[in-house]
Design a protein around this motif. Structure first.
Motif, short mmCIF file in Angstrom:
data_model
loop_
_atom_site.label_atom_id
_atom_site.label_comp_id
_atom_site.label_asym_id
_atom_site.label_seq_id
_atom_site.Cartn_x
_atom_site.Cartn_y
_atom_site.Cartn_z
N GLN A 1 41.58 31.92 40.13
CA GLN A 1 42.62 33.20 40.23
C GLN A 1 43.21 33.26 41.49
OE1 GLN A 1 39.95 37.02 39.41
NE2 GLN A 1 40.93 37.03 37.45
N SER A 2 44.57 33.70 41.46
CA SER A 2 45.25 33.68 42.72
C SER A 2 44.94 35.07 43.09
CB SER A 2 46.99 33.71 42.44
OG SER A 2 47.18 34.78 41.87
N PRO A 3 45.20 35.24 44.50
CA PRO A 3 44.85 36.69 45.16
C PRO A 3 45.28 37.81 44.41
CG PRO A 3 45.30 34.89 47.08
CD PRO A 3 45.42 34.38 45.62
N ALA A 4 46.60 37.68 44.08
CA ALA A 4 47.30 38.50 43.33
C ALA A 4 46.96 38.96 41.86
CB ALA A 4 48.87 38.28 43.06
N GLN A 5 46.19 37.86 41.06
CA GLN A 5 45.40 38.16 39.97
C GLN A 5 44.18 38.92 40.12
OE1 GLN A 5 45.56 33.81 38.90
NE2 GLN A 5 47.25 34.24 37.24
N ALA A 6 43.49 38.28 41.21
CA ALA A 6 42.25 38.89 41.52
C ALA A 6 42.31 40.44 41.73
CB ALA A 6 41.67 38.17 42.73
N LEU A 7 43.45 40.85 42.63
CA LEU A 7 43.54 42.26 43.03
C LEU A 7 44.13 42.98 41.99
CD1 LEU A 7 44.04 44.47 45.09
CD2 LEU A 7 46.50 43.58 45.58
N PHE A 8 44.84 42.44 40.89
CA PHE A 8 45.44 43.13 39.85
C PHE A 8 44.05 43.55 38.74
CE2 PHE A 8 46.59 43.05 35.18
CZ PHE A 8 47.41 44.04 35.13
N LYS A 9 43.12 42.34 38.68
CA LYS A 9 42.03 42.67 37.95
C LYS A 9 41.02 43.51 38.39
CE LYS A 9 38.14 40.12 35.43
NZ LYS A 9 37.27 41.40 35.81
N ALA A 10 41.01 43.68 39.61
CA ALA A 10 39.95 44.59 40.40
C ALA A 10 40.31 46.12 40.11
CB ALA A 10 39.65 44.27 42.03
N ILE A 11 41.91 46.17 40.21
CA ILE A 11 42.23 47.55 40.30
C ILE A 11 42.25 48.19 38.71
CG2 ILE A 11 44.42 48.90 40.24
CD1 ILE A 11 45.27 47.21 42.82
N SER A 12 42.59 47.18 37.66
CA SER A 12 42.30 47.29 36.47
C SER A 12 40.79 47.57 36.06
CB SER A 12 42.85 46.18 35.55
OG SER A 12 43.91 45.91 35.66
N ASP A 13 39.98 47.06 36.51
CA ASP A 13 38.44 47.46 36.06
C ASP A 13 38.10 48.75 36.69
OD1 ASP A 13 38.39 45.05 34.72
OD2 ASP A 13 37.43 43.82 36.74
N CYS A 14 38.50 48.99 37.79
CA CYS A 14 38.23 50.38 38.61
C CYS A 14 38.91 51.56 37.85
CB CYS A 14 38.54 50.39 40.12
SG CYS A 14 37.26 49.11 41.03
N GLN A 15 40.13 51.25 37.45
CA GLN A 15 40.80 52.25 36.79
C GLN A 15 40.34 52.54 35.37
OE1 GLN A 15 45.28 51.52 36.17
NE2 GLN A 15 45.42 53.33 37.00
N GLU A 16 39.58 51.70 34.93
CA GLU A 16 38.87 52.22 33.54
C GLU A 16 37.80 52.77 33.93
OE1 GLU A 16 37.82 48.57 31.49
OE2 GLU A 16 39.95 48.07 31.15
N LEU A 17 37.11 52.64 35.13
CA LEU A 17 35.82 53.66 35.58
C LEU A 17 36.31 55.12 35.87
CD1 LEU A 17 34.11 50.95 37.90
CD2 LEU A 17 33.58 51.39 35.59
N ASN A 18 37.64 55.26 36.31
CA ASN A 18 38.04 56.30 36.64
C ASN A 18 39.10 56.89 35.82
OD1 ASN A 18 36.74 56.92 39.43
ND2 ASN A 18 37.37 54.82 39.34
N PRO A 19 38.75 57.47 34.53
CA PRO A 19 39.96 57.91 33.44
C PRO A 19 40.50 59.07 34.04
CG PRO A 19 37.87 58.27 32.38
CD PRO A 19 37.57 57.30 33.95
N ASP A 20 41.74 59.43 33.64
CA ASP A 20 42.29 60.69 33.83
C ASP A 20 41.60 61.88 33.04
OD1 ASP A 20 44.43 59.36 35.21
OD2 ASP A 20 45.73 59.46 33.27
#
Length: 269
Positions: free
Chosen positions: A165-184
């Motif tokens: 993964q590129s740094p941008a891909q890794a950052l995008f995935k990490a944010i996506s994973d953590c958003q799922e852990l914090n639903p609205d």
């Protein structure tokens, strides 16, 4: 939901490493250290000059030595990005200040080439539509720190991100994973329909039968219960006249059948 300022520099020891978290079953799902999903030191932050100046907590991340102009946007250098299970943190090493971005404020995020685009809604739930405050920013990571468990020794720098993964891909995935852990959180008065609640679907079952019986065990319709189609049935009954829609007793049915048989005999005799 507003941004949150921090004055202490984040450190690896403040978090539980993701590799360690994935290998163990937590003793509790409440409390404890947040899980570190990604750490990207020395990232760049790109934002419009107007939005940067309108948000003091973001503006404090920049100074003359880390700020440059790039078209209609400004670039803030040397930003440490910490993606944890609780928040997305931006830390300025040169200013020794930081800001935490709650995941609920991120309404849109996407990868744009070598950066990750974030669209933030910084208004609370009671804000009128015309007063909503939005901010657009882009984070461009250059290096991902692969923090491993102590047994596997210290952090190693991975300029190309996690594995392939590129740094941008890794950052995008990490944010996506953590958003799922914090639903609205659910909006006030917007509770979900529970089909398992007794009588919720309109059917009479063993779980809600007592609500439809009187003290003598006879069937009755509870007060306040709306019967679907009842108004139409009443209107149809009134149109048909007296006796329509009424259940006959056994005696009435026998009498009517007898009369019908007698009438039939008279007609055919």
């Amino acid at each position: 939901m507003a941004l949150e300022p921090i004055s202490a520099s984040p450190a690896v020891g403040d978090f539980k490493l993701l590799s360690e978290h994935e290998e163990q079953t937590p003793g509790t799902f409440f409390g404890g250290k947040p899980v570190l999903h990604l750490h990207s030191p020395g990232a760049r932050l790109r934002i419009s000059q107007e939005e940067l100046q309108s948000q003091p907590l973001l503006n404090q991340l920049s100074d003359s030595g880390t700020l440059s102009q790039q078209g209609e946007q400004v670039v803030v250098e040397s930003i440490d990005v910490w993606v944890t299970s609780r928040s997305l943190t931006l830390w300025s090493a040169s200013k020794s200040v930081g800001v935490q971005i709650p995941y609920q404020t991120i309404t849109v995020h996407a990868q744009e080439g070598s950066s990750v685009y974030l669209h933030l809604n910084l208004s609370d739930a009671n804000t009128a539509d015309e007063d909503l405050v939005f901010v657009q920013l882009r984070i461009e990571p250059t290096t991902i720190e692969a923090h491993e468990a102590p047994a596997e020794d210290s952090a190693q720098s991975q300029p190309n991100g996690h594995g392939s993964q590129s740094p941008a891909q890794a950052l995008f995935k990490a944010i996506s994973d953590c958003q799922e852990l914090n639903p609205d959180p659910p909006e006030e008065g917007d509770g979900e329909f529970d089909e398992t609640a007794p009588g919720a679907t309109g059917w009479i079952t063993s779980d809600n039968m007592q609500d439809f019986l009187d003290e003598n065990g006879e069937f009755r319709m509870p007060e306040g219960v709306t019967v679907i189609g009842a108004e139409d049935e009443v209107a149809e009954t009134e149109a048909l006249g007296e006796g329509a829609g009424r259940t006959r007793t056994a005696a009435e049915a026998d009498g009517a059948d007898g009369a019908e048989d007698e009438t039939k005999w008279q007609r055919t005799g």
